[in-house]
Design a protein around this motif. Structure first.
Motif, PDB file in Angstrom:
ATOM      1  N   LEU A  24       0.844  -1.201   0.000  1.00 32.76           N
ATOM      2  CA  LEU A  24       0.000   0.000   0.000  1.00 32.76           C
ATOM      3  C   LEU A  24       0.880   1.252   0.000  1.00 32.76           C
ATOM      4  CD1 LEU A  24      -2.528  -1.194   2.745  1.00 32.76           C
ATOM      5  CD2 LEU A  24      -2.912  -1.150   0.261  1.00 32.76           C
ATOM      6  N   PRO A  25       1.365   1.667  -1.154  1.00 34.49           N
ATOM      7  CA  PRO A  25       2.299   2.797  -1.196  1.00 34.49           C
ATOM      8  C   PRO A  25       1.702   4.105  -0.682  1.00 34.49           C
ATOM      9  CG  PRO A  25       1.583   2.233  -3.409  1.00 34.49           C
ATOM     10  CD  PRO A  25       1.047   1.169  -2.494  1.00 34.49           C
ATOM     11  N   GLU A  26       0.393   4.194  -0.645  1.00 31.72           N
ATOM     12  CA  GLU A  26      -0.251   5.414  -0.165  1.00 31.72           C
ATOM     13  C   GLU A  26      -0.208   5.542   1.360  1.00 31.72           C
ATOM     14  OE1 GLU A  26      -3.640   2.375  -0.201  1.00 31.72           O
ATOM     15  OE2 GLU A  26      -1.805   2.741  -1.323  1.00 31.72           O
ATOM     16  N   VAL A  27       0.092   4.440   2.059  1.00 26.18           N
ATOM     17  CA  VAL A  27       0.102   4.439   3.524  1.00 26.18           C
ATOM     18  C   VAL A  27       1.529   4.607   4.033  1.00 26.18           C
ATOM     19  CG1 VAL A  27      -0.412   3.094   5.605  1.00 26.18           C
ATOM     20  CG2 VAL A  27      -1.967   3.001   3.646  1.00 26.18           C
ATOM     21  N   THR A  28       1.704   5.542   4.943  1.00 26.13           N
ATOM     22  CA  THR A  28       3.001   5.800   5.570  1.00 26.13           C
ATOM     23  C   THR A  28       3.000   5.217   6.973  1.00 26.13           C
ATOM     24  OG1 THR A  28       3.220   7.863   4.336  1.00 26.13           O
ATOM     25  CG2 THR A  28       4.609   7.614   6.284  1.00 26.13           C
ATOM     26  N   HIS A  35      -6.937   8.612   8.728  1.00 29.18           N
ATOM     27  CA  HIS A  35      -7.492   8.595   7.373  1.00 29.18           C
ATOM     28  C   HIS A  35      -7.153   9.864   6.592  1.00 29.18           C
ATOM     29  CE1 HIS A  35      -9.748   4.843   7.558  1.00 29.18           C
ATOM     30  NE2 HIS A  35     -10.012   5.156   8.813  1.00 29.18           N
ATOM     31  N   THR A  46      -4.246  11.621   6.683  1.00 27.02           N
ATOM     32  CA  THR A  46      -2.867  11.585   6.183  1.00 27.02           C
ATOM     33  C   THR A  46      -2.456  10.210   5.664  1.00 27.02           C
ATOM     34  OG1 THR A  46      -2.000  11.041   8.381  1.00 27.02           O
ATOM     35  CG2 THR A  46      -2.169  13.397   7.799  1.00 27.02           C
ATOM     36  N   LEU A  47      -3.371   9.210   5.765  1.00 31.85           N
ATOM     37  CA  LEU A  47      -3.073   7.828   5.394  1.00 31.85           C
ATOM     38  C   LEU A  47      -1.792   7.350   6.087  1.00 31.85           C
ATOM     39  CD1 LEU A  47      -4.048   7.817   1.611  1.00 31.85           C
ATOM     40  CD2 LEU A  47      -5.367   6.965   3.550  1.00 31.85           C
ATOM     41  N   THR A  48      -1.768   7.585   7.401  1.00 33.94           N
ATOM     42  CA  THR A  48      -0.615   7.233   8.218  1.00 33.94           C
ATOM     43  C   THR A  48      -1.016   6.183   9.242  1.00 33.94           C
ATOM     44  OG1 THR A  48       0.281   9.454   7.976  1.00 33.94           O
ATOM     45  CG2 THR A  48       1.136   8.142   9.803  1.00 33.94           C
ATOM     46  N   HIS A  84      -8.059   0.994   7.628  1.00 35.35           N
ATOM     47  CA  HIS A  84      -7.788   1.548   6.305  1.00 35.35           C
ATOM     48  C   HIS A  84      -8.779   0.984   5.280  1.00 35.35           C
ATOM     49  CE1 HIS A  84      -5.819   2.956   2.743  1.00 35.35           C
ATOM     50  NE2 HIS A  84      -5.417   1.757   2.372  1.00 35.35           N
TER      51      HIS A  84
END
Length: 136
Positions: free
Chosen positions: A13-17, A31, A33-35, A58
């Motif tokens: 999931l490259p969008e999640v840090t 949700h 910052t997708l962190t 997520h």
């Protein structure tokens, strides 16, 4: 049987840090910052359990604040079902002497194991009763 691997899922999931924090909650998914934030100092089994729980947040998306408690329970149940295979659970319960030993074998934390046991489907409960019947 495939062994679920939440860390591989997270890496896909490259969008999640992923970030780390000290103290407080074991994990949190933001949700906005997708962190995914994890507390430092957890065991490997705790991290695995928490990562799966947060990945459920997520996948399920943002919820209203009024539903937060229900959503936490739903994510914990989904994580427990994903990480704890029923047959492996039965085999482990056949020999484990305590919840900690069973959780260690299943590579989850004790809370996730308890959630799985508390939320078994009636058919799953029947399977485990049958699997463990010879032990009594």
């Amino acid at each position: 049987m495939h062994l679920p691997h939440p860390w591989r899922t997270l890496r896909s999931l490259p969008e999640v840090t992923l970030v780390w924090h000290d103290g407080g909650a074991k994990g949190h998914f933001n949700h906005d910052t997708l962190t995914l934030s994890l507390r430092r100092g957890m065991t490997q089994a705790e991290r695995r359990s928490v990562v799966q729980h947060e990945l459920e947040h997520h996948a399920r998306g943002r919820v209203w604040a009024a539903w937060r408690e229900r959503e936490e329970a739903a994510c914990e149940i989904a994580a427990a079902r994903e990480l704890i295979d029923l047959q492996k659970l039965g085999e482990t319960l056949a020999w484990a002497h305590c919840a900690e030993e069973a959780a260690d074998e299943l590579w989850v934390d004790v809370d996730l194991l308890k959630t799985r046991l508390e939320t078994l489907h009636p058919a799953e409960r029947a399977y485990l009763r049958q699997r463990l019947a010879h032990l009594h």
